[in-house]
Design an enzyme around this catalytic site. Structure first.
Site, PDB file in Angstrom:
ATOM      1  N   SER A  30       0.804  -1.236   0.000  1.00 33.63           N
ATOM      2  CA  SER A  30       0.000   0.000   0.000  1.00 33.63           C
ATOM      3  C   SER A  30       0.829   1.274   0.000  1.00 33.63           C
ATOM      4  O   SER A  30       1.561   1.548   0.953  1.00 33.63           O
ATOM      5  CB  SER A  30      -0.873   0.052   1.257  1.00 33.63           C
ATOM      6  OG  SER A  30      -1.904  -0.872   1.162  1.00 33.63           O
ATOM      7  N   HIS A  61      -2.478   0.255  -5.072  1.00 31.94           N
ATOM      8  CA  HIS A  61      -1.799  -0.899  -5.668  1.00 31.94           C
ATOM      9  C   HIS A  61      -1.873  -0.784  -7.191  1.00 31.94           C
ATOM     10  O   HIS A  61      -2.914  -1.092  -7.790  1.00 31.94           O
ATOM     11  CB  HIS A  61      -2.447  -2.205  -5.200  1.00 31.94           C
ATOM     12  CG  HIS A  61      -2.193  -2.504  -3.759  1.00 31.94           C
ATOM     13  ND1 HIS A  61      -1.226  -3.379  -3.338  1.00 31.94           N
ATOM     14  CD2 HIS A  61      -2.758  -2.004  -2.643  1.00 31.94           C
ATOM     15  CE1 HIS A  61      -1.217  -3.416  -2.010  1.00 31.94           C
ATOM     16  NE2 HIS A  61      -2.142  -2.589  -1.568  1.00 31.94           N
ATOM     17  N   HIS A  83      -4.709  -9.529  -2.520  1.00 31.98           N
ATOM     18  CA  HIS A  83      -4.955  -9.945  -1.131  1.00 31.98           C
ATOM     19  C   HIS A  83      -6.003 -11.061  -1.088  1.00 31.98           C
ATOM     20  O   HIS A  83      -6.884 -11.123  -1.939  1.00 31.98           O
ATOM     21  CB  HIS A  83      -5.494  -8.765  -0.317  1.00 31.98           C
ATOM     22  CG  HIS A  83      -4.592  -7.572  -0.305  1.00 31.98           C
ATOM     23  ND1 HIS A  83      -4.583  -6.642  -1.312  1.00 31.98           N
ATOM     24  CD2 HIS A  83      -3.656  -7.175   0.592  1.00 31.98           C
ATOM     25  CE1 HIS A  83      -3.686  -5.707  -1.042  1.00 31.98           C
ATOM     26  NE2 HIS A  83      -3.112  -6.003   0.102  1.00 31.98           N
ATOM     27  N   TYR A  85      -8.406 -11.156   0.922  1.00 37.32           N
ATOM     28  CA  TYR A  85      -9.742 -10.587   1.187  1.00 37.32           C
ATOM     29  C   TYR A  85     -10.446 -10.143  -0.084  1.00 37.32           C
ATOM     30  O   TYR A  85     -11.654  -9.899  -0.076  1.00 37.32           O
ATOM     31  CB  TYR A  85      -9.684  -9.453   2.223  1.00 37.32           C
ATOM     32  CG  TYR A  85      -8.910  -8.204   1.830  1.00 37.32           C
ATOM     33  CD1 TYR A  85      -9.397  -7.328   0.875  1.00 37.32           C
ATOM     34  CD2 TYR A  85      -7.702  -7.898   2.454  1.00 37.32           C
ATOM     35  CE1 TYR A  85      -8.699  -6.178   0.531  1.00 37.32           C
ATOM     36  CE2 TYR A  85      -6.998  -6.759   2.124  1.00 37.32           C
ATOM     37  CZ  TYR A  85      -7.499  -5.899   1.153  1.00 37.32           C
ATOM     38  OH  TYR A  85      -6.793  -4.782   0.813  1.00 37.32           O
ATOM     39  N   GLU A  86      -9.708 -10.032  -1.192  1.00 40.86           N
ATOM     40  CA  GLU A  86     -10.360  -9.700  -2.468  1.00 40.86           C
ATOM     41  C   GLU A  86     -10.977 -10.948  -3.104  1.00 40.86           C
ATOM     42  O   GLU A  86     -11.610 -10.857  -4.153  1.00 40.86           O
ATOM     43  CB  GLU A  86      -9.339  -9.101  -3.439  1.00 40.86           C
ATOM     44  CG  GLU A  86      -8.733  -7.785  -2.968  1.00 40.86           C
ATOM     45  CD  GLU A  86      -7.638  -7.322  -3.900  1.00 40.86           C
ATOM     46  OE1 GLU A  86      -7.956  -6.686  -4.921  1.00 40.86           O
ATOM     47  OE2 GLU A  86      -6.463  -7.610  -3.628  1.00 40.86           O
ATOM     48  N   ALA A 113       1.941  -1.883   4.779  1.00 42.79           N
ATOM     49  CA  ALA A 113       1.491  -0.875   5.744  1.00 42.79           C
ATOM     50  C   ALA A 113       0.820  -1.634   6.880  1.00 42.79           C
ATOM     51  O   ALA A 113       0.205  -2.676   6.647  1.00 42.79           O
ATOM     52  CB  ALA A 113       0.491   0.057   5.081  1.00 42.79           C
ATOM     53  N   MET A 214      -2.631  -7.006   6.667  1.00 41.31           N
ATOM     54  CA  MET A 214      -3.455  -7.986   5.933  1.00 41.31           C
ATOM     55  C   MET A 214      -2.699  -8.667   4.796  1.00 41.31           C
ATOM     56  O   MET A 214      -3.304  -9.087   3.815  1.00 41.31           O
ATOM     57  CB  MET A 214      -4.688  -7.278   5.349  1.00 41.31           C
ATOM     58  CG  MET A 214      -5.496  -6.514   6.364  1.00 41.31           C
ATOM     59  SD  MET A 214      -6.742  -5.511   5.562  1.00 41.31           S
ATOM     60  CE  MET A 214      -7.177  -4.407   6.903  1.00 41.31           C
ATOM     61  N   SER A 215      -1.389  -8.745   4.921  1.00 38.84           N
ATOM     62  CA  SER A 215      -0.634  -9.306   3.788  1.00 38.84           C
ATOM     63  C   SER A 215       0.647  -9.952   4.287  1.00 38.84           C
ATOM     64  O   SER A 215       0.778 -10.297   5.452  1.00 38.84           O
ATOM     65  CB  SER A 215      -0.295  -8.181   2.800  1.00 38.84           C
ATOM     66  OG  SER A 215       0.609  -7.274   3.397  1.00 38.84           O
ATOM     67  N   ASN A 238      -0.878   3.805  11.480  1.00 37.35           N
ATOM     68  CA  ASN A 238      -1.799   4.256  12.528  1.00 37.35           C
ATOM     69  C   ASN A 238      -1.471   3.458  13.778  1.00 37.35           C
ATOM     70  O   ASN A 238      -1.097   2.287  13.671  1.00 37.35           O
ATOM     71  CB  ASN A 238      -3.259   4.000  12.110  1.00 37.35           C
ATOM     72  CG  ASN A 238      -3.479   2.557  11.678  1.00 37.35           C
ATOM     73  OD1 ASN A 238      -3.047   2.142  10.597  1.00 37.35           O
ATOM     74  ND2 ASN A 238      -4.143   1.778  12.518  1.00 37.35           N
ATOM     75  N   HIS A 250      -8.486   4.114   5.076  1.00 35.99           N
ATOM     76  CA  HIS A 250      -7.467   3.738   4.090  1.00 35.99           C
ATOM     77  C   HIS A 250      -6.674   4.951   3.604  1.00 35.99           C
ATOM     78  O   HIS A 250      -5.482   4.841   3.315  1.00 35.99           O
ATOM     79  CB  HIS A 250      -8.142   3.003   2.925  1.00 35.99           C
ATOM     80  CG  HIS A 250      -7.169   2.298   2.019  1.00 35.99           C
ATOM     81  ND1 HIS A 250      -6.225   1.396   2.480  1.00 35.99           N
ATOM     82  CD2 HIS A 250      -6.965   2.381   0.680  1.00 35.99           C
ATOM     83  CE1 HIS A 250      -5.500   0.954   1.461  1.00 35.99           C
ATOM     84  NE2 HIS A 250      -5.928   1.534   0.361  1.00 35.99           N
TER      85      HIS A 250
HETATM   86  N1  HPA Z   1      -5.031  -3.049  10.829  1.00 35.78           N
HETATM   87  C1  HPA Z   1      -4.841  -3.888   9.794  1.00 35.78           C
HETATM   88  N2  HPA Z   1      -4.182  -3.540   8.692  1.00 35.78           N
HETATM   89  C2  HPA Z   1      -3.680  -2.293   8.627  1.00 35.78           C
HETATM   90  C3  HPA Z   1      -3.866  -1.369   9.674  1.00 35.78           C
HETATM   91  C4  HPA Z   1      -4.574  -1.768  10.838  1.00 35.78           C
HETATM   92  O1  HPA Z   1      -4.775  -1.013  11.812  1.00 35.78           O
HETATM   93  N3  HPA Z   1      -3.248  -0.206   9.287  1.00 35.78           N
HETATM   94  C5  HPA Z   1      -2.721  -0.442   8.068  1.00 35.78           C
HETATM   95  N4  HPA Z   1      -2.977  -1.700   7.646  1.00 35.78           N
END
Ligand code: HPA
Length: 275
Positions: A30, A61, A83, A85-86, A113, A214-215, A238, A250
């Protein structure tokens, strides 16, 4: 429907770019695709033109395979990844990595990220992933067909120490020369696509995670299986505050990961020069 083979995809790529043997593969997550803009004499192929390549529709992406020289090393870079999740199966999502391996890479640098769980982390910080927790329960080794499952069942699954200690030490030394220090952390991968509840952030902290995303984990597991050396970076976009009502979005994630590129791009260039 018969599946496209890695050999078919490789044959298509070499028809487009000619003879090229990359040493390093890069998977840019990301907002991190910028690194590929520094590749010299780049040859670019959009994923949707390569047989068998999964195309991600997630913002940030680009979906382009870029080949060329970076830090005097031949590299193949994935600008964006698919991903789970897609809806991609483990086999589809990791297909590009199998292709990069067939092209000849011996090392892989992965970036992503993440949400910071360790309260000492700050948004925009680059962290070296030195361990992971697979909370997806769907590794990159899972097969889509029973026959492939049987074929891989006898293989030793080597994931004791998935991140290369020599590359990690090199990254730490070079970061200091660039004026910043890299922390290390354990990355926990969820299936996503939703960010966590405060209760989940609290749980993941108890499990020993420093970051959540998530990756990466499926690719790292497969890379180890293929015998590749792996180095992985996470940009904390974050920081989870389980006791405060906050919402992650996002745009914020992309914003911080773009900012962190000013550290990560020169660092990766130097790692390649020295590896
Ligand atoms: N959780 C999951 N995936 C992420 C996050 C998060 O807080 N921030 C960036 N990717």
């Amino acid at each position: 429907m018969s599946e496209v083979s890695v050999q078919d995809a490789c044959a298509y790529i070499s028809k487009r770019v000619g003879a090229f043997q990359p040493r390093f593969g890069l998977i840019l997550g990301s907002g991190l695709g910028n690194l590929a803009d520094h590749i010299e004499n780049p040859q670019r192929i959009p994923y949707d033109e390569i047989p068998g390549f999964p195309v991600s529709h997630v913002a940030g992406h680009a979906g382009v395979l870029v080949m060329g020289m970076l830090g005097a090393v031949p590299v193949v870079a994935m600008q964006g990844r698919a991903h789970f999740y897609e809806g991609w199966s483990p086999r589809q999502a990791t297909f590009p990595l199998r292709c990069m391996h067939a092209m000849g890479i011996d090392s892989l640098i992965v970036s992503n990220a993440s949400g910071g769980i360790n309260p000492r982390f700050r948004s925009g910080q680059v962290v070296l992933i030195d361990n992971h927790i697979d909370w997806m329960n769907r590794s990159g080794l899972v097969s889509s067909e029973a026959s492939q499952g049987a074929a891989s069942a006898g293989l030793p699954h080597r994931v004791g120490n998935p991140y290369d200690s020599r590359l990690m030490e090199l990254a730490e030394q070079l970061a200091i020369r660039l004026g910043f220090s890299l922390s290390r952390g354990t990355y926990l991968a969820t299936l996503g696509p939703n960010y966590e509840t405060r209760a989940e952030y609290r749980l993941f902290a108890k499990l020993g995670a420093d970051m959540v995303g998530m990756s990466t984990v499926p690719e790292v597991i497969l890379a180890n299986q293929l015998g590749l050396k792996v180095l992985a970076f996470s940009i904390v976009t974050n920081v989870a505050k389980p006791d405060v009502q906050t919402v992650t979005d996002h745009e914020e994630v992309l914003d911080w990961s773009r900012k962190a590129q000013s550290q990560l791009v020169p660092l990766i260039q130097r790692i390649l020069k020295n590896a």
